[in-house]
Design an enzyme around this catalytic site. Structure first.
Site, PDB file in Angstrom:
ATOM      1  N   HIS A   1     -10.508  -1.487  -6.991  1.00 14.02           N
ATOM      2  CA  HIS A   1     -10.218  -0.396  -5.928  1.00 14.02           C
ATOM      3  C   HIS A   1      -9.306   0.664  -6.458  1.00 14.02           C
ATOM      4  O   HIS A   1      -9.818   1.910  -6.291  1.00 14.02           O
ATOM      5  CB  HIS A   1      -9.565  -1.214  -4.756  1.00 14.02           C
ATOM      6  CG  HIS A   1      -9.304  -0.170  -3.685  1.00 14.02           C
ATOM      7  ND1 HIS A   1     -10.483   0.816  -3.200  1.00 14.02           N
ATOM      8  CD2 HIS A   1      -8.380   0.225  -3.092  1.00 14.02           C
ATOM      9  CE1 HIS A   1      -9.866   1.290  -2.046  1.00 14.02           C
ATOM     10  NE2 HIS A   1      -8.611   1.090  -1.937  1.00 14.02           N
TER      11      HIS A   1
ATOM     12  N   ASP B   1       0.881  -1.221  -0.013  1.00 17.75           N
ATOM     13  CA  ASP B   1      -0.049  -0.021  -0.056  1.00 17.75           C
ATOM     14  C   ASP B   1       0.811   1.205  -0.165  1.00 17.75           C
ATOM     15  O   ASP B   1       2.060   1.043   0.186  1.00 17.75           O
ATOM     16  CB  ASP B   1      -0.937  -0.053   1.187  1.00 17.75           C
ATOM     17  CG  ASP B   1      -2.192   0.782   1.007  1.00 17.75           C
ATOM     18  OD1 ASP B   1      -2.193   1.498   0.009  1.00 17.75           O
ATOM     19  OD2 ASP B   1      -3.197   0.874   1.941  1.00 17.75           O
TER      20      ASP B   1
HETATM   21 FE1  N7H Z   1      -7.408   2.139  -0.760  1.00 15.79          FE
HETATM   22  N1  N7H Z   1      -6.245  -2.471  -0.305  1.00 15.79           N
HETATM   23  O1  N7H Z   1      -5.749  -3.249   0.461  1.00 15.79           O
HETATM   24  O2  N7H Z   1      -6.978  -3.088  -1.155  1.00 15.79           O
HETATM   25  N2  N7H Z   1      -5.890   0.992  -1.453  1.00 15.79           N
HETATM   26  N3  N7H Z   1      -7.647   0.754   0.618  1.00 15.79           N
HETATM   27  N4  N7H Z   1      -8.689   3.315   0.052  1.00 15.79           N
HETATM   28  N5  N7H Z   1      -6.799   3.478  -2.200  1.00 15.79           N
HETATM   29  C1  N7H Z   1      -5.024   1.454  -2.610  1.00 15.79           C
HETATM   30  O3  N7H Z   1      -2.020   2.610  -5.188  1.00 15.79           O
HETATM   31  C2  N7H Z   1      -7.308  -0.434   0.888  1.00 15.79           C
HETATM   32  C3  N7H Z   1      -9.345   3.226   0.996  1.00 15.79           C
HETATM   33  C4  N7H Z   1      -7.434   4.807  -2.061  1.00 15.79           C
HETATM   34  O4  N7H Z   1      -3.831   6.485  -7.243  1.00 15.79           O
HETATM   35  C5  N7H Z   1      -4.174   0.332  -2.701  1.00 15.79           C
HETATM   36  O5  N7H Z   1      -0.823   3.096  -3.179  1.00 15.79           O
HETATM   37  C6  N7H Z   1      -7.956  -1.148   2.039  1.00 15.79           C
HETATM   38  C7  N7H Z   1     -10.218   4.362   1.406  1.00 15.79           C
HETATM   39  C8  N7H Z   1      -6.842   5.521  -3.427  1.00 15.79           C
HETATM   40  O6  N7H Z   1      -4.094   4.521  -8.054  1.00 15.79           O
HETATM   41  C9  N7H Z   1      -4.497  -0.945  -1.848  1.00 15.79           C
HETATM   42  C10 N7H Z   1      -8.652  -0.265   2.422  1.00 15.79           C
HETATM   43  C11 N7H Z   1     -10.276   5.086   0.122  1.00 15.79           C
HETATM   44  C12 N7H Z   1      -5.829   4.866  -3.446  1.00 15.79           C
HETATM   45  C13 N7H Z   1      -5.341  -0.194  -1.050  1.00 15.79           C
HETATM   46  C14 N7H Z   1      -8.689   1.127   1.658  1.00 15.79           C
HETATM   47  C15 N7H Z   1      -9.208   4.645  -0.520  1.00 15.79           C
HETATM   48  C16 N7H Z   1      -5.779   3.670  -3.096  1.00 15.79           C
HETATM   49  C17 N7H Z   1      -2.960   0.014  -3.850  1.00 15.79           C
HETATM   50  C18 N7H Z   1      -9.396  -0.374   3.851  1.00 15.79           C
HETATM   51  C19 N7H Z   1     -10.754   6.368   0.082  1.00 15.79           C
HETATM   52  C20 N7H Z   1      -4.858   5.168  -4.815  1.00 15.79           C
HETATM   53  C21 N7H Z   1      -1.666   0.834  -3.253  1.00 15.79           C
HETATM   54  C22 N7H Z   1      -9.265  -1.286   4.649  1.00 15.79           C
HETATM   55  C23 N7H Z   1     -12.322   6.553   0.158  1.00 15.79           C
HETATM   56  C24 N7H Z   1      -5.271   4.896  -6.140  1.00 15.79           C
HETATM   57  C25 N7H Z   1      -1.483   2.187  -4.047  1.00 15.79           C
HETATM   58  C26 N7H Z   1      -4.182   5.125  -7.319  1.00 15.79           C
HETATM   59  C27 N7H Z   1      -4.929   2.653  -3.104  1.00 15.79           C
HETATM   60  C28 N7H Z   1      -6.339  -1.156  -0.211  1.00 15.79           C
HETATM   61  C29 N7H Z   1      -9.354   2.086   2.030  1.00 15.79           C
HETATM   62  C30 N7H Z   1      -8.611   5.283  -1.678  1.00 15.79           C
HETATM   63  C31 N7H Z   1      -3.685  -2.079  -1.855  1.00 15.79           C
HETATM   64  C32 N7H Z   1      -7.534  -2.419   2.338  1.00 15.79           C
HETATM   65  C33 N7H Z   1     -11.405   4.319   2.464  1.00 15.79           C
HETATM   66  C34 N7H Z   1      -7.116   6.907  -3.619  1.00 15.79           C
END
Ligand code: N7H
Length: 480
Positions: free
Chosen positions: A335, A196
């Site tokens: 996601h 992440d």
């Molecule tokens: Fe997410 N996951 O493990 O699946 N997220 N996220 N997120 N997230 C991202 O690209 C995760 C949550 C964003 O610019 C990655 O840095 C989990 C909320 C945004 O391409 C992974 C949870 C919100 C991005 C996860 C969670 C977001 C992003 C890839 C909750 C907003 C960047 C790593 C437990 C409302 C997207 C990365 C881009 C990336 C996970 C929550 C938003 C692995 C497990 C609540 C904007």
């Protein structure tokens, strides 16, 4: 021009952390005393410049250790930041309107709109299924980070000692949520196993060397009062009080993750005989393989070297010729695609600049136990303390959750409706259980098929919206 020494360190660089405590507090009735104590805290607050120094020390320490063939020394570095909710501003008697309706409302009132499960109380007010601590009015949060539990606990004691000198209490702890980075090879990976914190926007004239694919945003997308602090899709500036300059909103969410349940779902829904493995399914739900490698570039197999390589791991736009109208490489509901659709919107003439957030936050809870793996059931609470900084909650955090992740029609209706963000999409329909969710495009061999997502594996249990003021604002407006 921006002076980084005025900005709290977690926003633009991020407090270094192995352990991180979020101390949620209420201000006691002697507000004048609280404001005087806050003055004493200011020298302990880690600015952007100090975080840069600390990070340089950590790099030098690691290098020295490698040269000596030893484990790195514990530097006992810690960081402290502070932020206030609207309830906190009210308590302090700061009456200026910060110009963000989500912040002013507070997250509990916003939780229904975010899709959290819950039910109306006797007065017909929606009450989310949060833990009780977060149903209190929280006035602020102190973020304390460091290289180990002892450092952070000691720093937290020092912070509390300032506010509560002798028997004179000026601050009450509501709850301290304790985050810890996962051990060993899982460092930097969240609890489902995915790397992440890869994709962050670069901030203009601050992050001057963006990586390939990393977009640069105006300073006002993250910092209030700077260029680009505008209502998304317009050139209309938000109206902020002068002291808001170089502060940032902070959306905090206490998100539990049902890891064995998620893993079992992936196994049960995969079809490995046709090359559709559970790893591929997981990667398509997230948009990246566990290593961090983006599926838009590596659609068929993981590439761990690329996953950790900043020159490769963010260099994609969902605009490969075959991916525009199809879900060949990445499902629309993946996601990362839902939360930052990149060219899906830009090709239609919509900018995503003001929708961007800087994600900090940290994992909490233990590693899976053998019993949890064998039973497929969560016995110990674990998840993500999600923390997003932004120049506007309504532009970005709230909009991403509400209008993108929870919106089945987003981003593109072709060839079928994308469905919910598989990871964070919420379908608020009932008191205990949320409504059904599904998505399309999970199976690359059958992209129009709908995959039912039987439960929500990310469960919100609390949170609040905060404002992280600049150092001058803490000095001149908040403290005495
Ligand atoms: Fe997410 N996951 O493990 O699946 N997220 N996220 N997120 N997230 C991202 O690209 C995760 C949550 C964003 O610019 C990655 O840095 C989990 C909320 C945004 O391409 C992974 C949870 C919100 C991005 C996860 C969670 C977001 C992003 C890839 C909750 C907003 C960047 C790593 C437990 C409302 C997207 C990365 C881009 C990336 C996970 C929550 C938003 C692995 C497990 C609540 C904007």
């Amino acid at each position: 021009p921006l002076n980084p020494a005025n900005v709290q360190g977690d926003i633009l660089v991020g407090l270094p952390k192995k352990v991180q405590h979020y101390l949620f507090f209420q201000i006691d009735d002697d507000v004048t005393a609280f404001r005087k104590r806050l003055r004493l805290l200011i020298p302990l607050i880690t600015t952007t410049v100090q975080v840069q120094d600390d990070r340089a020390k950590i790099v030098a320490n690691k290098k020295k250790a490698a040269e000596l063939g030893k484990a790195p020394e514990l530097l006992r570095l810690s960081g402290v930041n502070i932020a206030f909710s609207q309830f906190g501003l009210n308590k302090l008697g700061i009456k200026d309107n910060l110009g963000d309706t989500a912040f002013a409302t507070g997250q509990q009132k916003d939780s229904q709109g975010l899709g959290d499960a819950g039910a109306p109380d006797a007065n017909n007010n929606f009450v989310p299924n949060w833990i009780n601590a977060f149903k209190n009015q929280i006035h602020g949060v102190v973020i304390i980070s460091g290289d180990c539990d002892l450092t952070v606990t000691a720093t937290q004691a020092a912070v509390l000692a300032i506010f509560n000198i002798g028997a004179h209490i000026t601050l009450h702890e509501v709850i301290t949520v304790k985050g810890v980075v996962r051990p060993g090879a899982e460092k930097g990976h969240e609890h489902f196993g995915f790397l992440d914190g890869i994709s962050q926007p670069a901030v203009k004239d601050f992050d001057t060397k963006p990586n390939p694919g990393q977009e640069t945003v105006s300073q006002g997308v993250i910092l209030c009062g700077r260029e680009g602090d505008v209502v998304a899709g317009t050139t209309t500036p938000f109206t902020r009080p002068a002291w808001a300059l170089d502060g940032s909103f902070l959306a905090l969410r206490y998100l539990f993750q049902l890891v064995p349940e998620f893993d079992n779902f992936l196994k049960a829904s995969a079809d490995p005989t046709k090359g559709f493995t559970s790893d591929l399914l997981g990667a398509r739900l997230v948009g990246r393989w566990k290593s961090g490698a983006p599926v838009d570039v590596f659609p068929l197999a993981d590439n761990p070297a690329a996953g950790k390589d900043p020159l490769q791991n963010n260099n994609f736009r969902y605009d490969f010729p075959n991916d525009f109208d199809t879900q060949d490489r990445c499902p629309f509901a993946g996601h990362t695609r839902k939360t930052n659709p990149r060219n899906d919107l830009e090709q239609l003439g919509f900018s995503t600049e003001n929708r961007r957030i800087i994600r900090r936050g940290v994992q909490f809870g233990p590693e899976l136990t053998p019993e949890e793996v064998s039973s497929g059931k969560t016995h110990h609470g674990r998840g993500l303390i999600f923390a997003a900084y932004c120049g506007s909650i309504t532009n970005s955090f709230q909009f991403i959750q509400q209008s993108w992740a929870n919106n089945q029609g987003f981003p593109i209706q072709k060839p079928v409706s994308p469905g919910f963000d598989a990871i964070i999409g919420q379908n608020n329909q009932g008191p205990d259980d949320n409504g059904p969710r599904s998505m399309s495009g999970a199976n690359p061999n059958n992209q129009t098929a709908t995959l039912s997502l039987p439960i929500e594996w990310v469960v919100p249990k609390g949170g609040e919206y905060f404002f992280s003021p600049s150092i001058p604002a803490l000095r001149d407006t908040f403290s005495l």
